[in-house]
Design a protein around this motif. Sequence first.
Motif, short mmCIF file in Angstrom:
data_model
loop_
_atom_site.label_atom_id
_atom_site.label_comp_id
_atom_site.label_asym_id
_atom_site.label_seq_id
_atom_site.Cartn_x
_atom_site.Cartn_y
_atom_site.Cartn_z
N VAL A 110 7.14 -5.02 -71.96
CA VAL A 110 6.05 -5.17 -71.21
C VAL A 110 6.02 -4.27 -69.89
CG1 VAL A 110 4.68 -6.85 -69.97
CG2 VAL A 110 5.68 -7.49 -72.18
N GLN A 111 4.91 -3.66 -69.92
CA GLN A 111 4.92 -2.66 -68.41
C GLN A 111 3.66 -3.33 -67.77
OE1 GLN A 111 7.15 -0.16 -67.62
NE2 GLN A 111 8.11 -0.49 -69.74
N LEU A 112 4.06 -3.50 -66.49
CA LEU A 112 3.10 -3.91 -65.64
C LEU A 112 2.23 -2.89 -65.00
CD1 LEU A 112 2.03 -6.63 -64.19
CD2 LEU A 112 3.61 -6.25 -62.16
N CYS A 113 0.93 -2.97 -65.18
CA CYS A 113 -0.03 -1.76 -64.90
C CYS A 113 -0.52 -2.05 -63.36
CB CYS A 113 -0.93 -1.44 -65.87
SG CYS A 113 -0.34 -1.13 -67.70
N ASN A 114 -1.05 -3.11 -63.02
CA ASN A 114 -1.84 -3.18 -61.82
C ASN A 114 -1.92 -4.64 -61.51
OD1 ASN A 114 -3.47 -1.98 -59.66
ND2 ASN A 114 -5.03 -3.19 -60.59
N ILE A 115 -1.96 -5.07 -60.25
CA ILE A 115 -2.44 -6.29 -59.76
C ILE A 115 -3.29 -5.88 -58.70
CG2 ILE A 115 -1.64 -8.30 -58.62
CD1 ILE A 115 1.19 -8.12 -60.05
N THR A 116 -4.57 -6.83 -59.00
CA THR A 116 -5.47 -6.61 -57.94
C THR A 116 -5.75 -7.96 -57.17
OG1 THR A 116 -6.80 -5.12 -59.00
CG2 THR A 116 -8.27 -6.38 -57.46
N ILE B 253 -3.21 -11.48 -47.53
CA ILE B 253 -2.26 -10.90 -48.30
C ILE B 253 -2.21 -9.51 -48.00
CG2 ILE B 253 -1.43 -10.85 -50.85
CD1 ILE B 253 -3.03 -13.37 -51.48
N LEU B 254 -0.94 -8.94 -47.92
CA LEU B 254 -0.79 -7.55 -47.87
C LEU B 254 -0.88 -6.94 -48.97
CD1 LEU B 254 1.76 -7.37 -44.87
CD2 LEU B 254 -0.66 -7.40 -44.81
N ALA B 255 -1.85 -6.58 -49.66
CA ALA B 255 -2.41 -6.18 -51.02
C ALA B 255 -1.69 -4.93 -51.28
CB ALA B 255 -3.65 -6.46 -51.59
N SER B 256 -1.71 -4.12 -50.31
CA SER B 256 -1.25 -2.64 -50.61
C SER B 256 0.24 -2.31 -50.55
CB SER B 256 -1.85 -1.74 -49.37
OG SER B 256 -1.31 -2.15 -48.25
N GLU B 257 1.10 -3.48 -50.40
CA GLU B 257 2.54 -3.42 -50.12
C GLU B 257 3.25 -4.34 -51.09
OE1 GLU B 257 3.69 -3.26 -46.01
OE2 GLU B 257 2.70 -1.67 -45.74
N PRO B 258 3.11 -4.34 -52.36
CA PRO B 258 3.77 -5.33 -53.34
C PRO B 258 5.41 -4.94 -53.31
CG PRO B 258 2.47 -3.63 -54.72
CD PRO B 258 2.21 -3.33 -53.13
N ARG B 259 5.98 -5.88 -53.27
CA ARG B 259 7.67 -5.63 -53.51
C ARG B 259 7.58 -6.10 -55.03
NH1 ARG B 259 12.41 -7.22 -49.48
NH2 ARG B 259 13.98 -6.12 -50.59
N VAL B 260 8.35 -5.13 -55.90
CA VAL B 260 8.43 -5.30 -57.21
C VAL B 260 9.80 -5.15 -57.46
CG1 VAL B 260 7.67 -4.77 -59.67
CG2 VAL B 260 6.17 -4.30 -57.69
N THR B 261 10.53 -5.90 -58.20
CA THR B 261 11.74 -6.06 -59.10
C THR B 261 11.67 -6.23 -60.22
OG1 THR B 261 12.65 -7.13 -56.76
CG2 THR B 261 14.20 -6.95 -58.51
N ARG B 262 12.47 -5.26 -61.14
CA ARG B 262 12.58 -5.46 -62.39
C ARG B 262 14.04 -5.65 -62.87
NH1 ARG B 262 9.09 -1.40 -61.39
NH2 ARG B 262 7.06 -1.48 -62.33
N PHE B 263 14.02 -6.73 -64.14
CA PHE B 263 15.41 -7.14 -64.41
C PHE B 263 15.48 -6.70 -66.09
CE2 PHE B 263 14.03 -9.95 -61.18
CZ PHE B 263 15.09 -10.05 -60.26
N LYS B 264 16.71 -6.35 -66.15
CA LYS B 264 16.98 -5.97 -67.88
C LYS B 264 17.09 -7.42 -68.46
CE LYS B 264 19.29 -1.84 -67.13
NZ LYS B 264 20.80 -1.12 -67.17
#
Length: 200
Positions: free
Chosen positions: A4-10, A139-150
């Motif tokens: 699963v690849q996250l493409c976008n969150i609005t 909400i500071l929508a332009s600065e998401p912090r994304v962490t991915r886990f194996k």
Amino acid sequence: MAKVQLCNITVMDNPSPFLNPFQFEITFECIEELKEDLEWKMIYVGSAESEEYDQVLDSVYVGPIPEGKHMFVFQADPPNVSRIPENDALGVTVVLLTCSYRAQEFIRVGYFINNEYSDPELKENPPSPPQFDKVTRNILASEPRVTRFKINWEEPNAQESMAGNAEPIVADAQPQEQSGSAQVPSFSENSNSWATMECS
């Protein structure tokens, strides 16, 4: 490789009154069919001091999911204000979106939130207890912090051995400095990467 690849969150309806529902339009892509559901959670961090005040605003199950790109709107009611410490009601906090497959979290997206009164007089002399019906959530929508886990996408029997060894995939980008003097809460001990949400 993650299936699963996250493409976008609005971030929708932003800024908005504090007591309005949270709304996120989430777009993701499956590189092959998933036979089991994805579990999405929305978590409001009530205090930077303790996870005790975290609130799961909602959780939804999406699936089974065919190969391809998908989009849905994740909406949840605002947090229970009685569970937010008065000292943490205003200022900077965090909302988290997480997604898990077979009870294994594989992605976490955090957004900083600034809660403040729109009325200058209330800003200058904030009432006690807080009047949440007069607070604006931004909400500071332009600065998401994304962490991915194996995680293990294939064999359910291997989940237990994988669960204790999950490690975040660290992106090359560096955390951005936050302006202002407000204390910035941490996301988690593993949330140390920033990334751009793109489909590969």
